[in-house]
Design a protein around this motif. Sequence first.
Motif, PDB file in Angstrom:
ATOM      1  N   GLY A  77       0.812  -1.211   0.000  1.00  0.00           N
ATOM      2  CA  GLY A  77       0.000   0.000   0.000  1.00  0.00           C
ATOM      3  C   GLY A  77       0.841   1.255   0.000  1.00  0.00           C
ATOM      4  N   LEU A  78       1.956   1.231   0.751  1.00  0.00           N
ATOM      5  CA  LEU A  78       2.781   2.435   0.867  1.00  0.00           C
ATOM      6  C   LEU A  78       3.445   2.762  -0.471  1.00  0.00           C
ATOM      7  CD1 LEU A  78       4.592   1.788   4.275  1.00  0.00           C
ATOM      8  CD2 LEU A  78       2.983   3.625   3.810  1.00  0.00           C
ATOM      9  N   SER A  81       0.883   1.536  -4.632  1.00  0.00           N
ATOM     10  CA  SER A  81      -0.572   1.702  -4.611  1.00  0.00           C
ATOM     11  C   SER A  81      -1.184   1.427  -5.981  1.00  0.00           C
ATOM     12  CB  SER A  81      -0.936   3.096  -4.109  1.00  0.00           C
ATOM     13  OG  SER A  81      -0.423   4.081  -4.970  1.00  0.00           O
ATOM     14  N   SER A  84      -2.478  -2.089  -6.110  1.00  0.00           N
ATOM     15  CA  SER A  84      -3.785  -2.248  -5.485  1.00  0.00           C
ATOM     16  C   SER A  84      -4.874  -1.669  -6.380  1.00  0.00           C
ATOM     17  CB  SER A  84      -3.819  -1.524  -4.145  1.00  0.00           C
ATOM     18  OG  SER A  84      -2.705  -1.849  -3.383  1.00  0.00           O
ATOM     19  N   ARG A  85      -4.565  -0.531  -7.006  1.00  0.00           N
ATOM     20  CA  ARG A  85      -5.584   0.182  -7.778  1.00  0.00           C
ATOM     21  C   ARG A  85      -6.002  -0.613  -9.014  1.00  0.00           C
ATOM     22  NH1 ARG A  85      -6.624   5.632  -7.597  1.00  0.00           N
ATOM     23  NH2 ARG A  85      -7.491   6.579  -9.478  1.00  0.00           N
ATOM     24  N   GLY A  88      -5.730  -4.992  -7.653  1.00  0.00           N
ATOM     25  CA  GLY A  88      -6.004  -5.385  -6.270  1.00  0.00           C
ATOM     26  C   GLY A  88      -7.146  -6.377  -6.129  1.00  0.00           C
ATOM     27  N   ASN A  89      -8.140  -6.297  -7.042  1.00  0.00           N
ATOM     28  CA  ASN A  89      -9.277  -7.221  -6.984  1.00  0.00           C
ATOM     29  C   ASN A  89      -8.840  -8.675  -7.068  1.00  0.00           C
ATOM     30  OD1 ASN A  89     -11.516  -5.510  -6.796  1.00  0.00           O
ATOM     31  ND2 ASN A  89     -11.264  -4.930  -8.937  1.00  0.00           N
ATOM     32  N   PRO A 357       2.332   7.279  -6.291  1.00  0.00           N
ATOM     33  CA  PRO A 357       2.693   8.641  -6.710  1.00  0.00           C
ATOM     34  C   PRO A 357       3.170   9.476  -5.527  1.00  0.00           C
ATOM     35  CG  PRO A 357       0.314   8.438  -6.616  1.00  0.00           C
ATOM     36  CD  PRO A 357       0.876   7.114  -6.203  1.00  0.00           C
ATOM     37  N   VAL A 358       4.250   9.081  -4.883  1.00  0.00           N
ATOM     38  CA  VAL A 358       4.778   9.891  -3.769  1.00  0.00           C
ATOM     39  C   VAL A 358       6.142  10.454  -4.175  1.00  0.00           C
ATOM     40  CG1 VAL A 358       3.582   8.541  -2.000  1.00  0.00           C
ATOM     41  CG2 VAL A 358       5.910   7.958  -2.608  1.00  0.00           C
ATOM     42  N   LEU A 362      10.492  11.338   0.087  1.00  0.00           N
ATOM     43  CA  LEU A 362       9.759  10.495   1.029  1.00  0.00           C
ATOM     44  C   LEU A 362      10.155   9.026   0.856  1.00  0.00           C
ATOM     45  CD1 LEU A 362       7.523  10.664   3.146  1.00  0.00           C
ATOM     46  CD2 LEU A 362       5.860  10.326   1.321  1.00  0.00           C
TER      47      LEU A 362
ATOM     48  N   PRO B  69      -8.825  -2.992  -1.794  1.00  0.00           N
ATOM     49  CA  PRO B  69      -7.507  -2.711  -2.373  1.00  0.00           C
ATOM     50  C   PRO B  69      -7.305  -1.235  -2.737  1.00  0.00           C
ATOM     51  CG  PRO B  69      -8.835  -4.027  -3.876  1.00  0.00           C
ATOM     52  CD  PRO B  69      -9.571  -3.985  -2.580  1.00  0.00           C
ATOM     53  N   THR B  70      -8.315  -0.615  -3.322  1.00  0.00           N
ATOM     54  CA  THR B  70      -8.152   0.786  -3.723  1.00  0.00           C
ATOM     55  C   THR B  70      -7.945   1.662  -2.496  1.00  0.00           C
ATOM     56  OG1 THR B  70      -9.652   0.289  -5.516  1.00  0.00           O
ATOM     57  CG2 THR B  70      -9.127   2.600  -5.142  1.00  0.00           C
ATOM     58  N   GLU B  72      -6.783   0.681   0.320  1.00  0.00           N
ATOM     59  CA  GLU B  72      -5.494   0.325   0.913  1.00  0.00           C
ATOM     60  C   GLU B  72      -4.387   1.179   0.310  1.00  0.00           C
ATOM     61  OE1 GLU B  72      -2.904  -1.891  -0.543  1.00  0.00           O
ATOM     62  OE2 GLU B  72      -1.931  -2.656   1.254  1.00  0.00           O
ATOM     63  N   GLY B  73      -4.330   1.186  -1.044  1.00  0.00           N
ATOM     64  CA  GLY B  73      -3.273   1.932  -1.705  1.00  0.00           C
ATOM     65  C   GLY B  73      -3.321   3.414  -1.384  1.00  0.00           C
ATOM     66  N   GLU B  74      -4.519   4.000  -1.438  1.00  0.00           N
ATOM     67  CA  GLU B  74      -4.597   5.455  -1.254  1.00  0.00           C
ATOM     68  C   GLU B  74      -4.461   5.851   0.201  1.00  0.00           C
ATOM     69  OE1 GLU B  74      -7.877   6.970  -3.525  1.00  0.00           O
ATOM     70  OE2 GLU B  74      -7.125   5.977  -5.326  1.00  0.00           O
ATOM     71  N   LEU B  76      -2.736   4.171   2.655  1.00  0.00           N
ATOM     72  CA  LEU B  76      -1.381   4.002   3.177  1.00  0.00           C
ATOM     73  C   LEU B  76      -0.415   4.986   2.529  1.00  0.00           C
ATOM     74  CD1 LEU B  76      -1.052   0.135   3.585  1.00  0.00           C
ATOM     75  CD2 LEU B  76      -1.877   1.811   5.196  1.00  0.00           C
ATOM     76  N   SER B  77      -0.497   5.146   1.192  1.00  0.00           N
ATOM     77  CA  SER B  77       0.455   6.073   0.572  1.00  0.00           C
ATOM     78  C   SER B  77       0.080   7.514   0.883  1.00  0.00           C
ATOM     79  CB  SER B  77       0.568   5.820  -0.929  1.00  0.00           C
ATOM     80  OG  SER B  77      -0.666   6.028  -1.561  1.00  0.00           O
ATOM     81  N   TYR B  80       1.470   8.457   4.392  1.00  0.00           N
ATOM     82  CA  TYR B  80       2.769   7.771   4.457  1.00  0.00           C
ATOM     83  C   TYR B  80       3.533   7.997   5.776  1.00  0.00           C
ATOM     84  CZ  TYR B  80       6.516   5.282   1.972  1.00  0.00           C
ATOM     85  OH  TYR B  80       7.433   4.358   1.569  1.00  0.00           O
ATOM     86  N   ALA B 142      -8.328  12.929  -8.151  1.00  0.00           N
ATOM     87  CA  ALA B 142      -9.113  11.832  -8.716  1.00  0.00           C
ATOM     88  C   ALA B 142      -8.234  10.680  -9.206  1.00  0.00           C
ATOM     89  CB  ALA B 142      -9.986  12.345  -9.860  1.00  0.00           C
ATOM     90  N   ASP B 143      -6.965  10.969  -9.572  1.00  0.00           N
ATOM     91  CA  ASP B 143      -6.090   9.893 -10.052  1.00  0.00           C
ATOM     92  C   ASP B 143      -5.403   9.153  -8.906  1.00  0.00           C
ATOM     93  OD1 ASP B 143      -4.428  11.833  -9.163  1.00  0.00           O
ATOM     94  OD2 ASP B 143      -3.150  11.916 -10.937  1.00  0.00           O
ATOM     95  N   GLY B 144      -5.800   9.472  -7.663  1.00  0.00           N
ATOM     96  CA  GLY B 144      -5.221   8.767  -6.533  1.00  0.00           C
ATOM     97  C   GLY B 144      -3.964   9.428  -5.981  1.00  0.00           C
ATOM     98  N   HIS B 145      -3.587  10.558  -6.585  1.00  0.00           N
ATOM     99  CA  HIS B 145      -2.373  11.255  -6.198  1.00  0.00           C
ATOM    100  C   HIS B 145      -2.680  12.188  -5.020  1.00  0.00           C
ATOM    101  CE1 HIS B 145       0.087  14.941  -6.792  1.00  0.00           C
ATOM    102  NE2 HIS B 145       1.061  14.048  -6.826  1.00  0.00           N
ATOM    103  N   VAL B 149       2.990  15.741   2.050  1.00  0.00           N
ATOM    104  CA  VAL B 149       2.675  15.143   3.341  1.00  0.00           C
ATOM    105  C   VAL B 149       2.337  16.208   4.380  1.00  0.00           C
ATOM    106  CG1 VAL B 149       4.085  13.087   2.979  1.00  0.00           C
ATOM    107  CG2 VAL B 149       5.118  15.106   3.991  1.00  0.00           C
ATOM    108  N   ALA B 293     -13.192  -3.980  -3.109  1.00  0.00           N
ATOM    109  CA  ALA B 293     -12.951  -4.843  -4.264  1.00  0.00           C
ATOM    110  C   ALA B 293     -14.286  -5.126  -4.946  1.00  0.00           C
ATOM    111  CB  ALA B 293     -12.298  -6.145  -3.817  1.00  0.00           C
TER     112      ALA B 293
END
Lengths: 415, 335
Positions: A77-78, A81, A84-85, A88-89, A357-358, A362, B69-70, B72-74, B76-77, B80, B142-145, B149, B293
């Motif tokens: 996840g860190l 991502s 997962s996106r 992930g399914n 995208p970090v 970081l 999953p979606t 999770e990614g967004e 945790l990152s 961060y 919207a793109d998850g970005h 921090v 999911a």
Amino acid sequence: MDTLFLARLQFAATTSIHFLFVAVTLGLVTLLVGVQTAGFVTGKPVYERLTRFWGQLYVINYVLGIATGLVMEFQFGLNWSGLSRYVGNVFGAPLAVETLVAFVLESTFLGMWIFGWHRLRRGVHLALLWGVALTAYASAFWVLVGNAWLQHPVGYEIRDGVAHLTDFGALLTNPTLGFAFGHVVAASLVTGGMLMSAVSAFHLIRRTPDFALFRKSLRIGLLTTAAAVVLLIGFGFAQFGPVGQVQPTKFGGGPDRDALVAEWTAKFGPGDYVPPTLSNVGLGFMILIGFGLFFGLLIVPLLWRDWLIRLRFPLWVVLLALPFPFVAVILGWIAREVGRQPWAVYGLLPVDRAVSPVGSGLMLTSLVGFTLLLGALAVTNWVLLARHAARGAADPALGRPPAPDTDTHPQPVFA
Amino acid sequence: MELVWYALLGLFLATYLVLGGYDYGVGLLLARGATEERRRAALTALGPFFLGNEVWLVAAAGTLLGAFPTLEGELLSGFYPAVFGALVGVVLVTAGVQLRSRPHGASARAAWDRVVVAGSLLAALGWGALLGGLLQGLPLHADGHVDGVAHLFTPFVAAVALAMLTLVAVQGATFLTLRLPAAGAASLARVARRLVPVALTAVAAATVLGLLSDRVRAAVARPAVAVLLPLALVVALLVARAALGQGRSGVAFTATSAALALPVVLVGAALWPRVLFSTVDPAASLTVADGAASEPTLSLLGWLVLPLVPALLGFQAMCWWVFRGRTDGRAPVYW
């Protein structure tokens, strides 16, 4: 340095440290189940002493398996991502099953096993260790189901740019799964068996008073290693066929590879679709080590009438061979993982779309932080393992009987 | 189906905060244990439960990975630094507790105990910061970005992190009153009672800062929940204090456990149906359904995992039952 490179480096570092410890965990727990069961059936005290001594080393080693495993699980996840996106399914499911069905139980059982000596009935205590071992194998299996899917995605369809699960059975019959699982289990047994043999050889060289105990564990360790190394080589070579078929870019050139690279170039745009040579060089060395271990084990017949111990120099061979299985397992994983570059999911999701995208600052902080932390813990853990191994089986803290006159002791007794 | 999994995720996370909470609380209290015996007595009280406690963190992360999953990614990152800090803490505690008694020397053991204290501090602050961060939303596109921090460094997040730290300390002290031999328990009951007002102050400060923060007010979809649950938390802490005064450790531990589970309920319920609130583009906010999911995955996991949840809880309950009661001369010592 870009974020992608740093994230890959971090994954490589964490995974490598993780596997150095889980290989020992998986191998040693199998041997522990053997000795504790033998003790339960025969009632001979030597098996209980073996269980306590090797159990102590097993438990110390286990610590780093959890610590690195935790970081691995969160790392998806860190740092990844995108994985997962987009997938992930499908990819998340086996990992979720691994944590919930296997790891949760494994650790719960192990906690009860460590503290259950002299408190639980012997049968229950033994059943707990069986539980630890079975869940450890289940854990390895589900992790490899996830990894095999990254190697060769099956049982999914893409809708709106996202993978959806269509056939879970296909994940379990993935051609990159079965032989790989056998290979990993055999590698773990070789690693665990070699550790047991080498530590025993060390004590026999030093002529520790515990001759009978270390003679026994030398035999158990060497015979396990010998049997497992045959399986290891078998499962290793068996993978070339199916893996070469589904991953034509992994083991070098050929018309299949050129056709696939042309297809990818048309679909994903021009790019470098050939993995770095590092993976195949590593593979070569790994195979060399595998055969080295195989021929090294021609000394096994010397177990007859203890010639192996009486001649002494074979003990040195066993002791000095200890690092090789560890080097080989890392090289094996490099071949499998680096060999599927530049893909996070082979032919489906390139690594640059999978990375989070970090900012690179970081990611660098995270890489340095986790690598230093886990690296330092790994070294400390090995030092502790070596000290406990050298200390011998006189009185391990694990399974030490409680103080006898308990009525006058309201407080726990610390030793 | 998402709701079932979201509830399960909440259950795992709350169980982790309750059980892991006393691990870290005991870890923090090692700082006041002047002698090796006192520190080891505290770790012996944790004993058989320690390995079974942190598995709930792994269970929660596994549920995130498989069923959300979606998200999770967004999640945790996006948070961060908080997750990084918490993880470093968890790793330090895991290694510290299990390895501290392997060397024989008193100074090596004392050094490991400092590692455990530092790890407990980081873990409590990190998970607290994550919960606080969820309540105030993040600059998610919207793109998850996510933009940088800096969004995490606000007074509200700091207050929630500190509140979590105090709650964990209270939980650890209360756990020890339940497990240590009766002679040692009395002094810890006093410590726990003295920690409760500190926790109350921290919770009140976090609540007030939350009410004053524009971002929190915008993110919270159900203000009534966001006000009532902190009140319930205050009540739980007051009950714990009263029970500690009367020597009823069991009641006190139940109350402090409720106090650690409530923040999870609070975050889940106050943001519902959203889970990640975007401060830059309301349309980019992630609802629970968006983060989950797709249907085939959820139903597959339902078949594979849900029947096993009673077994997971059952084996943990077995562990609690086998090792119930106070530690005494027959208590196995290993950590």
